[in-house]
Design a protein around this motif. Structure first.
Motif, PDB file in Angstrom:
ATOM      1  N   LEU A 242      17.729   6.104  -4.561  1.00  0.00           N
ATOM      2  CA  LEU A 242      16.931   6.492  -5.629  1.00  0.00           C
ATOM      3  C   LEU A 242      17.664   6.558  -6.863  1.00  0.00           C
ATOM      4  O   LEU A 242      17.114   5.990  -7.915  1.00  0.00           O
ATOM      5  N   GLU A 245      17.479   3.230  -8.137  1.00  0.00           N
ATOM      6  CA  GLU A 245      16.209   2.825  -8.496  1.00  0.00           C
ATOM      7  C   GLU A 245      16.085   3.516 -10.086  1.00  0.00           C
ATOM      8  O   GLU A 245      15.667   2.558 -10.849  1.00  0.00           O
ATOM      9  N   GLN A 287       7.351  11.784  -7.247  1.00  0.00           N
ATOM     10  CA  GLN A 287       6.805  10.732  -6.015  1.00  0.00           C
ATOM     11  C   GLN A 287       7.895  10.370  -5.073  1.00  0.00           C
ATOM     12  O   GLN A 287       7.325  10.166  -4.033  1.00  0.00           O
ATOM     13  N   GLU A 288       9.214  10.559  -5.278  1.00  0.00           N
ATOM     14  CA  GLU A 288      10.152  10.390  -4.218  1.00  0.00           C
ATOM     15  C   GLU A 288      10.751  11.802  -3.422  1.00  0.00           C
ATOM     16  O   GLU A 288      11.582  11.787  -2.993  1.00  0.00           O
TER      17      GLU A 288
END
Lengths: 329, 256
Positions: A242, A245, A287-288
């Motif tokens: 994450l 990202e 969202q994660e």
């Protein structure tokens, strides 16, 4: 117009380069902070500027006069200097030291006593002024050194770590004094207490391993060398994927994952588009499936810049050394 | 220069350097006449026990008292002077005091000369005080005697000590350690007598500085005229001042 100008100044000590091609310009009327970690070459620079050391290469001018070992007496009259570790002729009292400085500067005898008393009083040394300097604490010596540096109203004050031995109140008073002194003098002072520098300086130079890392007006430095940073706290440590990202997003300049297993990380925004980070980072985390417990914009300060600059300077130095080693092979 | 000199004299007085030098002189000024006066009596007393000793006992008088006093000044006095002078510049450099003083509008050469002159004044005061005391005390114990030779002797000792002082202060400015400067001073105190070993008995020996300390008994006894010492005195004084001038010159460019 520069009061102090340094061009390509270098100093070697028994094969060790303490100062490497230093260039500086100190504008008239400025309070100039000369920063650097211990052993970076600040005191060496100051000793060269005050004529106590001979530069190996390069040149400097102070108030348009060339700097060399053993400065011209006329130039010394225009400079007030406080060394890092100040020591006075130990058998003399504080008052006698001030008297010596006053008479040595060739000032009119008429106002000597009142001027000395005024400064001793200002630096809270009047009660101790008849005591020998040998019995003074380090803080008292530093205050007496400052009083001596100011006594002859110099055009340039060169102060090496002027508040290092002072208590918080004394520190505040001296910093205020530096700001008020700029009305009639330029102040050039070295320090590694960045909060002090940030409080009073308008110009800053950072030195590391004898090399100049940066010289700029403080406001410009704060503007150009800092990017908005956001500190995010989540309930559980975020997965490295994450963070990677986030790091790939155009609005993220850099992601600092914090210590291993920590639920805190910092994202530095790319210049000009920090607004997009504010808009997109939180939705991405939600969202994660990350539970965000805190999201805070960090205020950039000189300390942060200083540490970042030193880190980059070290990295560049290491790369340069590796490059040199490779080219030698 | 006067500002620096008054500071250095005040410092030397308050740090007990000047009083130590004067007291050394005073100590020997009191000791030697007393020893010369009573030593024969002590030895005579012992001679009663040891047969034949009375015949070989030296005759003690004002000459012996003053010769011993002058010897003390040129040996022990010189060592005390070296101990006091070895830190004159080196110690101030070590402690950062020299750096602080020399960033004031003060010339390095004035700083250096002031250190030397302050101690030279100390030497002069010591010789005047202890010399006067030694002469007066000797006269009290032995009765009146001619003092002309002794006065010249004190002057020549002063010139001899001037050279020892010049060497030590110059070493103190060139070397960063006061111990090293002291070592140079002591080594010089031995080296200065080498010409006596090599050239003793020849005419040229009177041109060397050691004459001022080593031949004083001749002056005090009247066997030698003061003019005999003049070449050595002039050469020694010139050498001392040249040395200090050279020291001041090199100190101009010294890193502090």
């Amino acid at each position: 117009m520069s009061v102090l100008s340094v061009k390509g100044l270098s100093k070697d000590y028994r094969g060790h380069r303490a100062l490497d091609n230093l260039n500086l310009e100190v504008p008239r009327g400025s309070v100039f902070g000369f920063l650097g970690p211990n052993g970076s070459g600040k005191t060496t620079t100051i000793k060269i500027l005050t004529g106590l050391l001979q530069a190996t290469a390069g040149s400097a001018t102070i108030l348009d006069c060339p700097v060399a070992i053993n400065l011209d007496r006329a130039l010394k009259r225009r400079i007030g200097y406080l060394p890092e570790e100040v020591n006075f002729p130990e058998a003399l009292s504080g008052f006698e030291v001030m008297e010596f400085v006053y008479r040595g500067a060739g000032l009119p005898a008429a106002g000597a006593r009142s001027e000395i008393v005024r400064l001793l009083d200002h630096f809270n040394l009047l009660d101790a002024s008849r005591r020998r300097c040998a019995s003074y604490s380090r803080g008292m010596k530093q205050r007496l050194g400052l009083a001596c540096a100011l006594l002859h109203r110099p055009e340039l004050l060169i102060l090496d770590e002027p508040v290092s031995a002072l208590d918080p109140e004394g520190r505040r008073e001296v910093l205020e004094l530096m700001v008020t002194s700029r009305a009639h003098a330029t102040v050039f002072f070295s320090s590694h207490v960045l909060a002090d520098v940030e409080r009073v300086c308008d110009q800053v130079a950072v030195l590391n391993q004898g090399r100049l890392v940066v010289q700029a007006p403080l406001a410009e430095l704060l503007r150009s060398y800092t990017f908005p940073k956001y500190r995010v706290t989540v309930r559980q440590a975020p997965p490295p994927e994450l963070l990677a990202e986030i790091g790939r997003r155009p609005w993220a300049r850099q992601v600092d994952p914090g210590p291993d297993g920590a639920a805190v990380f910092t994202v530095e925004a790319a210049p000009e588009i920090s607004g997009r980070l504010e808009e997109e980072l939180l939705p991405l985390l939600i969202q994660e499936n990350q539970v965000v417990t805190s999201f805070q914009r960090e205020q950039p300060n000189l300390e942060q810049i200083f540490l970042d600059l030193l880190k980059k300077h070290h990295q560049n130095g290491t790369k340069e050394e590796a490059g040199n080693a490779a080219s030698l092979k | 220069m006067l500002l620096l000199l008054s500071k250095d004299l005040r410092q030397a007085w308050r740090t007990f350097r000047l009083p130590a030098l004067v007291l050394t002189g005073v100590f020997f000024a009191l000791l030697e006449p007393l020893t010369a006066k009573f030593m024969p009596e002590i030895l005579a007393y012992m001679a009663k026990e040891l047969e034949g000793l009375a015949e070989i006992l030296p005759q003690m008088g004002p000459l012996e008292a003053l010769t011993s006093f002058c010897g003390d000044l040129t040996q022990i006095g010189a060592l005390v002077l070296i101990a006091i002078a070895m830190g004159a510049v080196a110690l101030e450099r070590e402690r950062g005091i020299a750096a602080w003083v020399l960033t004031r509008p003060i010339s390095r050469s004035a700083y250096f000369w002031s250190k030397y002159l302050a101690l030279l004044i100390g030497v002069a005061v010591t010789l005047i005080v202890s010399g006067a005391l030694a002469l007066a005390y000797t006269a009290t114990l032995f009765g009146p005697f001619p003092v002309g030779g002794a006065l010249w002797g004190l002057l020549f000792i002063g010139i001899f000590l001037m050279l020892i002082l010049a060497v030590t202060v110059t070493a103190s400015s060139l070397l960063r350690s006061q111990l090293a400067a002291g070592g140079v001073g002591i080594a010089f105190l031995f080296i200065i007598f080498v010409p006596q070993l090599l050239l003793g008995g020849t005419a040229v020996v009177r041109y060397f500085p050691h004459t001022l300390a080593g031949h004083l008994s001749g002056l005090l006894s009247g066997m030698l005229e003061w003019t005999y010492f003049l070449p050595a005195a002039l050469i020694t004084a010139a050498l001392a001042n040249l040395l200090v001038a050279a020291g001041a010159f090199f100190f101009q460019k010294a890193e502090l």
